[in-house]
Design a protein around this motif. Structure first.
Motif, short mmCIF file in Angstrom:
data_model
loop_
_atom_site.label_atom_id
_atom_site.label_comp_id
_atom_site.label_asym_id
_atom_site.label_seq_id
_atom_site.Cartn_x
_atom_site.Cartn_y
_atom_site.Cartn_z
N ALA A 42 -25.01 24.18 5.65
CA ALA A 42 -23.57 24.25 5.90
C ALA A 42 -22.81 24.83 4.71
CB ALA A 42 -23.02 22.87 6.23
N ASP A 43 -23.46 24.92 3.55
CA ASP A 43 -22.78 25.43 2.35
C ASP A 43 -22.23 26.84 2.55
OD1 ASP A 43 -23.38 23.07 1.02
OD2 ASP A 43 -25.19 23.89 0.08
N LEU A 44 -22.95 27.66 3.28
CA LEU A 44 -22.48 29.03 3.52
C LEU A 44 -21.14 29.01 4.23
CD1 LEU A 44 -22.90 32.09 3.52
CD2 LEU A 44 -24.17 31.82 5.66
N LEU A 45 -21.01 28.17 5.25
CA LEU A 45 -19.73 28.05 5.95
C LEU A 45 -18.64 27.51 5.03
CD1 LEU A 45 -20.83 26.65 9.43
CD2 LEU A 45 -19.98 28.94 8.90
N VAL A 46 -18.99 26.53 4.21
CA VAL A 46 -18.02 25.94 3.28
C VAL A 46 -17.50 27.02 2.33
CG1 VAL A 46 -17.72 24.32 1.36
CG2 VAL A 46 -18.95 23.60 3.43
N ILE A 47 -18.41 27.77 1.72
CA ILE A 47 -18.04 28.80 0.74
C ILE A 47 -17.20 29.90 1.39
CG2 ILE A 47 -19.01 30.68 -0.65
CD1 ILE A 47 -19.01 27.97 -2.05
N LEU A 48 -17.62 30.38 2.55
CA LEU A 48 -16.87 31.45 3.20
C LEU A 48 -15.50 30.97 3.67
CD1 LEU A 48 -19.72 33.27 5.15
CD2 LEU A 48 -18.58 33.97 3.03
N LYS A 49 -15.42 29.72 4.07
CA LYS A 49 -14.13 29.15 4.48
C LYS A 49 -13.19 29.05 3.27
CE LYS A 49 -12.62 25.22 7.24
NZ LYS A 49 -12.32 25.33 8.63
N LEU A 50 -13.76 28.78 2.10
CA LEU A 50 -12.97 28.70 0.87
C LEU A 50 -12.49 30.08 0.40
CD1 LEU A 50 -15.05 26.27 -1.37
CD2 LEU A 50 -12.74 25.86 -0.53
N LEU A 51 -13.42 31.02 0.32
CA LEU A 51 -13.13 32.30 -0.33
C LEU A 51 -12.44 33.31 0.58
CD1 LEU A 51 -16.38 32.67 -2.44
CD2 LEU A 51 -14.16 31.76 -3.13
N ARG A 52 -12.72 33.27 1.86
CA ARG A 52 -12.04 34.01 2.92
C ARG A 52 -12.14 35.53 2.87
NH1 ARG A 52 -9.16 31.28 6.30
NH2 ARG A 52 -8.76 29.12 5.88
N GLN A 53 -11.91 36.17 1.75
CA GLN A 53 -11.82 37.63 1.74
C GLN A 53 -12.31 38.22 0.44
OE1 GLN A 53 -7.58 37.60 2.28
NE2 GLN A 53 -7.19 38.14 0.17
N ASP A 54 -12.60 39.51 0.50
CA ASP A 54 -13.01 40.28 -0.68
C ASP A 54 -14.15 39.62 -1.44
OD1 ASP A 54 -11.07 42.19 -0.12
OD2 ASP A 54 -9.54 41.10 -1.24
N VAL A 55 -15.21 39.29 -0.71
CA VAL A 55 -16.34 38.62 -1.34
C VAL A 55 -17.65 39.18 -0.82
CG1 VAL A 55 -16.41 36.72 0.32
CG2 VAL A 55 -17.26 36.35 -1.98
N ALA A 56 -18.61 39.31 -1.72
CA ALA A 56 -19.98 39.70 -1.36
C ALA A 56 -20.89 38.56 -1.80
CB ALA A 56 -20.36 41.00 -2.06
N GLY A 57 -22.00 38.42 -1.14
CA GLY A 57 -22.89 37.31 -1.46
C GLY A 57 -24.30 37.78 -1.77
N VAL A 58 -25.08 36.85 -2.26
CA VAL A 58 -26.49 37.07 -2.54
C VAL A 58 -27.25 35.96 -1.83
CG1 VAL A 58 -28.26 37.14 -4.34
CG2 VAL A 58 -26.00 38.08 -4.79
N GLY A 59 -28.32 36.33 -1.17
CA GLY A 59 -29.13 35.33 -0.48
C GLY A 59 -30.59 35.74 -0.45
N LYS A 60 -31.42 34.83 0.03
CA LYS A 60 -32.85 35.13 0.13
C LYS A 60 -33.10 36.07 1.30
CE LYS A 60 -33.66 30.87 2.70
NZ LYS A 60 -34.38 29.63 2.76
N LYS A 61 -34.08 36.93 1.16
CA LYS A 61 -34.34 37.95 2.18
C LYS A 61 -34.69 37.33 3.53
CE LYS A 61 -39.23 38.78 1.51
NZ LYS A 61 -40.28 39.73 1.32
N GLU A 62 -35.20 36.10 3.52
CA GLU A 62 -35.57 35.43 4.77
C GLU A 62 -34.37 35.20 5.69
OE1 GLU A 62 -38.57 34.45 1.62
OE2 GLU A 62 -36.40 34.43 1.70
N LEU A 63 -33.16 35.18 5.14
CA LEU A 63 -31.96 35.00 5.96
C LEU A 63 -31.77 36.14 6.96
CD1 LEU A 63 -29.42 33.72 3.28
CD2 LEU A 63 -30.48 32.39 5.10
N ARG A 64 -32.33 37.29 6.64
CA ARG A 64 -32.23 38.45 7.51
C ARG A 64 -32.78 38.13 8.91
NH1 ARG A 64 -34.43 42.07 4.01
NH2 ARG A 64 -32.41 42.77 3.29
N ASN A 65 -33.75 37.22 8.99
CA ASN A 65 -34.41 36.90 10.25
C ASN A 65 -33.70 35.81 11.06
OD1 ASN A 65 -36.45 38.71 9.50
ND2 ASN A 65 -37.50 37.12 8.37
N MET A 66 -32.65 35.21 10.51
CA MET A 66 -31.93 34.16 11.23
C MET A 66 -30.99 34.79 12.26
SD MET A 66 -30.92 31.32 8.38
CE MET A 66 -30.17 30.26 9.61
N PRO A 67 -31.09 34.34 13.52
CA PRO A 67 -30.19 34.89 14.53
C PRO A 67 -28.72 34.69 14.14
CG PRO A 67 -31.86 33.47 15.52
CD PRO A 67 -31.98 33.33 14.03
#
Length: 193
Positions: free
Chosen positions: A38-63
């Motif tokens: 749920a942290d991803l939702l929390v962070i995006l809800k906080l920052l809202r705009q003009d943001v880029a992220g870094v994540g593990k490549k395995e996230l690419r496979n999540m629907p």
């Protein structure tokens, strides 16, 4: 729009302390402790705009999530290959300096299964120093209430978040980086209690 819709469907509410620190200095590198999916939702809800992220490549496979991250400009890295991870993060310096976007990274590198803060990796801190932007610590207290490890169902909850003051990286050097990273980690530990 995605985070607002997903947050409403889940019943995710935020209690934000230090909200002004989200906007005080941008661009910035926002670092957060990682307890739950749920942290991803929390962070995006906080920052809202003009943001880029870094994540593990395995996230690419999540629907849905994988596609949303890639469309949103997230850099998905291979955590096992530090040389390729460093190379993949180089464009983020340009994104901050030229486009004025902030970057968000979980310096623990993975979710904590116990909720206890893991050691911090240095990538986010080197990135902030290279781009000449501050670090903004975002301390998430109870996102495991929304999505406990191993559960596939999100639960309604109010997540408490402390946004600490921006930390200048102007006097940071490669030599004192470990000390600076540990000082930021200590702020997280103190805030988490």
């Amino acid at each position: 729009m995605f985070t607002e819709t997903a947050g409403a469907l889940i019943g995710l509410e935020l209690e934000i302390r230090g909200e002004a620190n989200l906007w005080q200095q941008r661009p910035a590198v926002f670092v957060f402790n990682h307890q739950s999916k749920a942290d991803l939702l929390v962070i995006l809800k906080l920052l809202r705009q003009d943001v880029a992220g870094v994540g593990k490549k395995e996230l690419r496979n999540m629907p849905i999530i994988g596609q949303v991250l890639e469309l949103g400009g997230a850099v998905l890295i291979d955590r096992k290959n530090s040389a390729s991870a460093i190379e993949a993060m180089k464009p983020l310096v340009d994104v901050m300096q030229k486009d004025g976007k902030s970057v968000v990274i979980a310096p623990e590198g993975t979710r904590s299964v116990t909720g206890k803060l893991l050691p911090f990796k240095k990538g986010a801190f080197h990135l902030a120093r290279q781009a000449g932007v501050p670090i903004v610590p975002v301390v998430i207290h109870n996102s495991m209430d929304v999505a406990p490890k191993g559960d596939f169902v999100f639960r309604p909850a109010t997540v408490v978040v402390d946004v600490l003051k921006p930390i200048s990286t102007k006097r940071w050097t490669a030599k004192n980086m470990a000390k600076q990273v540990e000082a930021v980690r200590q702020q997280f530990l103190k805030t988490l209690g």
